[in-house]
Scaffold this motif. Structure first.
Motif, PDB file in Angstrom:
ATOM      1  N   VAL A  86      -3.569   9.996  -7.412  1.00  0.00           N
ATOM      2  CA  VAL A  86      -2.864   9.700  -6.212  1.00  0.00           C
ATOM      3  C   VAL A  86      -3.637   7.970  -5.877  1.00  0.00           C
ATOM      4  O   VAL A  86      -3.126   7.169  -4.700  1.00  0.00           O
ATOM      5  CB  VAL A  86      -3.178  11.341  -5.674  1.00  0.00           C
ATOM      6  N   PHE A  87      -4.626   8.721  -5.435  1.00  0.00           N
ATOM      7  CA  PHE A  87      -5.922   7.135  -5.293  1.00  0.00           C
ATOM      8  C   PHE A  87      -5.186   6.249  -5.618  1.00  0.00           C
ATOM      9  O   PHE A  87      -5.418   4.907  -5.092  1.00  0.00           O
ATOM     10  CB  PHE A  87      -7.054   7.038  -5.969  1.00  0.00           C
ATOM     11  N   GLY A  88      -4.897   5.760  -6.888  1.00  0.00           N
ATOM     12  CA  GLY A  88      -3.882   4.745  -7.672  1.00  0.00           C
ATOM     13  C   GLY A  88      -2.737   4.382  -6.266  1.00  0.00           C
ATOM     14  O   GLY A  88      -2.795   3.055  -6.031  1.00  0.00           O
ATOM     15  N   ILE A  89      -1.716   5.179  -6.701  1.00  0.00           N
ATOM     16  CA  ILE A  89      -0.855   5.055  -5.649  1.00  0.00           C
ATOM     17  C   ILE A  89      -0.694   4.752  -4.086  1.00  0.00           C
ATOM     18  O   ILE A  89      -0.136   3.830  -3.758  1.00  0.00           O
ATOM     19  CB  ILE A  89       0.276   6.532  -6.027  1.00  0.00           C
ATOM     20  N   LEU A  90      -1.875   5.518  -3.835  1.00  0.00           N
ATOM     21  CA  LEU A  90      -2.116   5.303  -2.267  1.00  0.00           C
ATOM     22  C   LEU A  90      -3.058   3.594  -2.470  1.00  0.00           C
ATOM     23  O   LEU A  90      -2.508   3.030  -1.063  1.00  0.00           O
ATOM     24  CB  LEU A  90      -3.162   5.795  -2.337  1.00  0.00           C
ATOM     25  N   ARG A  91      -3.713   3.521  -3.080  1.00  0.00           N
ATOM     26  CA  ARG A  91      -4.392   1.887  -3.198  1.00  0.00           C
ATOM     27  C   ARG A  91      -2.548   0.707  -3.633  1.00  0.00           C
ATOM     28  O   ARG A  91      -2.775  -0.359  -2.762  1.00  0.00           O
ATOM     29  CB  ARG A  91      -5.138   1.436  -4.190  1.00  0.00           C
ATOM     30  N   LEU A  92      -1.975   1.112  -3.889  1.00  0.00           N
ATOM     31  CA  LEU A  92      -0.939  -0.128  -4.393  1.00  0.00           C
ATOM     32  C   LEU A  92       0.096   0.427  -3.328  1.00  0.00           C
ATOM     33  O   LEU A  92       0.547  -1.204  -2.247  1.00  0.00           O
ATOM     34  CB  LEU A  92      -0.015   0.847  -5.427  1.00  0.00           C
ATOM     35  N   LEU A  93       0.557   1.449  -2.390  1.00  0.00           N
ATOM     36  CA  LEU A  93       0.966   1.115  -0.857  1.00  0.00           C
ATOM     37  C   LEU A  93       0.153   0.626  -0.241  1.00  0.00           C
ATOM     38  O   LEU A  93       0.696   0.185   0.859  1.00  0.00           O
ATOM     39  CB  LEU A  93       1.020   2.581  -0.551  1.00  0.00           C
ATOM     40  N   ALA A  94      -1.305   0.252   0.357  1.00  0.00           N
ATOM     41  CA  ALA A  94      -2.107   0.046   1.224  1.00  0.00           C
ATOM     42  C   ALA A  94      -2.087  -1.951   0.710  1.00  0.00           C
ATOM     43  O   ALA A  94      -1.869  -2.516   1.832  1.00  0.00           O
ATOM     44  CB  ALA A  94      -3.551  -0.170   1.141  1.00  0.00           C
TER      45      ALA A  94
END
Length: 436
Positions: free
Chosen positions: A121-129
């Motif tokens: 989830v952290f990685g996905i959020l970093r991608l979207l940010a």
């Protein structure tokens, strides 16, 4: 008519540009808001590097140096997507909407990173940010360039980019106190400031300079005056667009690689969190100084020639770190020079692009170069993470890799200079351009 207009003070060289006038207060505030948003872009660049060791050792997510490097790259994947498409959107839908849209995206998803329950989830959020972060820089620069008189456009582009290392310096300083006291999630909650303060101010003060390019004007404009990537990849812009983009790739490989991995590299050589972040602070303070120095030098000697010198300075400084200098002070000095050179080179490339393309292509050209350049940003944490995870390999080999990338960028910029000299007459005939 020409004779009559020449009686005014400080005549301009183009018929469309009036003599420079002091900026109106509202315009100045708008430029400052754009710059502050770039500061948050720089903060987000460094924030992952400041918490990477904590994510590996304190979260229980099962990360190591290689997998943490992969997560670090996800933000740059998003930035690559954002840089490419936001520049195009800015030229067709308007700068204000795109700037504030990007700011909303990166600040919201950065805040949510603090609440991530696991690595995926952290990685996905970093991608979207990253999508918002990548779109912000070219769009904010394009907007600021239109608010500033042409005479100051190149210097303004360079000074705008000073926000990146200033944000990085804030992240390094904040990490020294926030991480030991409140833990790594607190570092991502800082983005709340952009979300609840800067974005509303931006809605109030940012003007919409090209709101109708895509909807109203483009339909009636001549084909060569319409924005689009296709125009960047044909004469007279083809060679220049490719060289700028690849030079940006190697420059961002060095800059973002250092920005995300320097604390881990220094920790791998035996330093604890505090000194490791101080090395990051030295790199970013050098980049701040480099922004100011290159703004002056680029205005005086030209953006591209100055960028060549800056890239060589970065390459030599980083390669010297491979020798393991015995003096900590000398290490700090080399990192400061590396910050001056790597970030200074990128500032000057952006300034050169802002001055070499016409208004209807400026945002697209910046987005193209930074979008392709993000490939280097994506690769840097992954390659560095693999090198750091390789047993028996000196962590300082990362400095060699980053230094060689800076030297390759210098060679490519020599090609830009030669190409520019060969095509100036063609460009002048086809569009009204600002020459650096």
């Amino acid at each position: 008519m020409e004779r009559m207009s020449s009686t005014t003070p400080a005549p301009t060289t183009t018929s469309a540009a009036p003599a420079p006038r002091p900026l109106a207060p509202r315009t100045l505030i708008a430029v400052i808001v754009c710059w502050l948003l770039v500061v948050f872009d720089g903060y987000d660049l460094i924030v992952y590097g400041t918490v990477q060791n904590q994510l590996i050792s304190r979260t229980g997510w099962g990360l190591n140096a290689a997998s943490a490097g992969t997560i670090g790259s996800l933000a740059f994947v998003g930035m690559m997507i954002g840089a490419v498409f936001a520049g195009r959107m800015a030229d067709t839908w308007g700068r204000k909407r795109t700037v504030l849209g990007c700011a909303l995206v990166f600040s919201l998803f950065t805040v949510l990173c603090a609440l991530a329950p696991g690595a995926a989830v952290f990685g996905i959020l970093r991608l979207l940010a990253g999508i918002g972060l990548g779109g912000l820089v070219p769009t904010a620069n394009a907007l600021a360039a239109e608010l500033i008189p042409a005479r100051w456009r190149s210097m303004t582009a360079t000074l705008m980019m000073s926000g990146v290392p200033i944000g990085g310096s804030i992240a390094a300083l904040a990490g020294l106190s926030l991480i030991p006291t409140f833990g790594w999630p607190s570092m991502f909650l800082v983005a709340v400031v952009a979300l609840v303060i800067l974005v509303p101010i931006g809605f109030a003060v940012l003007p919409e300079t090209l709101a109708t390019v895509g909807r109203d004007a483009a339909a009636d404009a001549p084909e060569h005056d319409k924005p689009g990537f296709g125009h960047l990849l044909r004469a007279p812009y083809l060679g220049m667009s490719i060289l700028f983009a690849v030079a940006t790739l190697f420059t961002l490989f060095a800059w973002y690689g250092l920005g995300t991995q320097l604390p881990k590299i220094m920790a791998s050589t035996g330093f604890d969190l505090g000194p490791a972040l101080l090395f990051t602070l030295a790199l970013n303070l050098g980049a701040v100084a480099g922004s100011l120095l290159t703004a002056w030098a680029g205005d005086r000697f030209g953006s591209v020639p100055t960028a060549i010198v800056a890239a060589v300075l970065a390459g030599v400084s980083l390669i010297l770190l491979l020798t393991h200098p015995g003096s900590t002070g000398f290490v700090y000095l080399l990192l400061v020079l590396a910050g001056v050179g790597t970030h200074g080179t990128q500032c000057l490339i952006i300034a050169a692009i802002a001055g070499r393309y016409p208004d209807h292509l400026r945002g697209t050209a910046l987005g193209w170069a930074l979008g392709v350049g993000r490939i280097g940003a994506v690769l840097a944490p992954q390659i560095s993470g693999i090198l750091l995870a390789t047993k028996g390999l000196d962590p300082a080999v990362n400095f060699l890799v980053f230094g060689l990338a800076a030297l390759v960028a210098a060679v490519l910029l020599v090609g830009v200079r030669r190409h520019r000299a060969a095509t100036d007459s063609t460009i002048t005939r086809n569009a009204s351009l600002e020459v650096n």
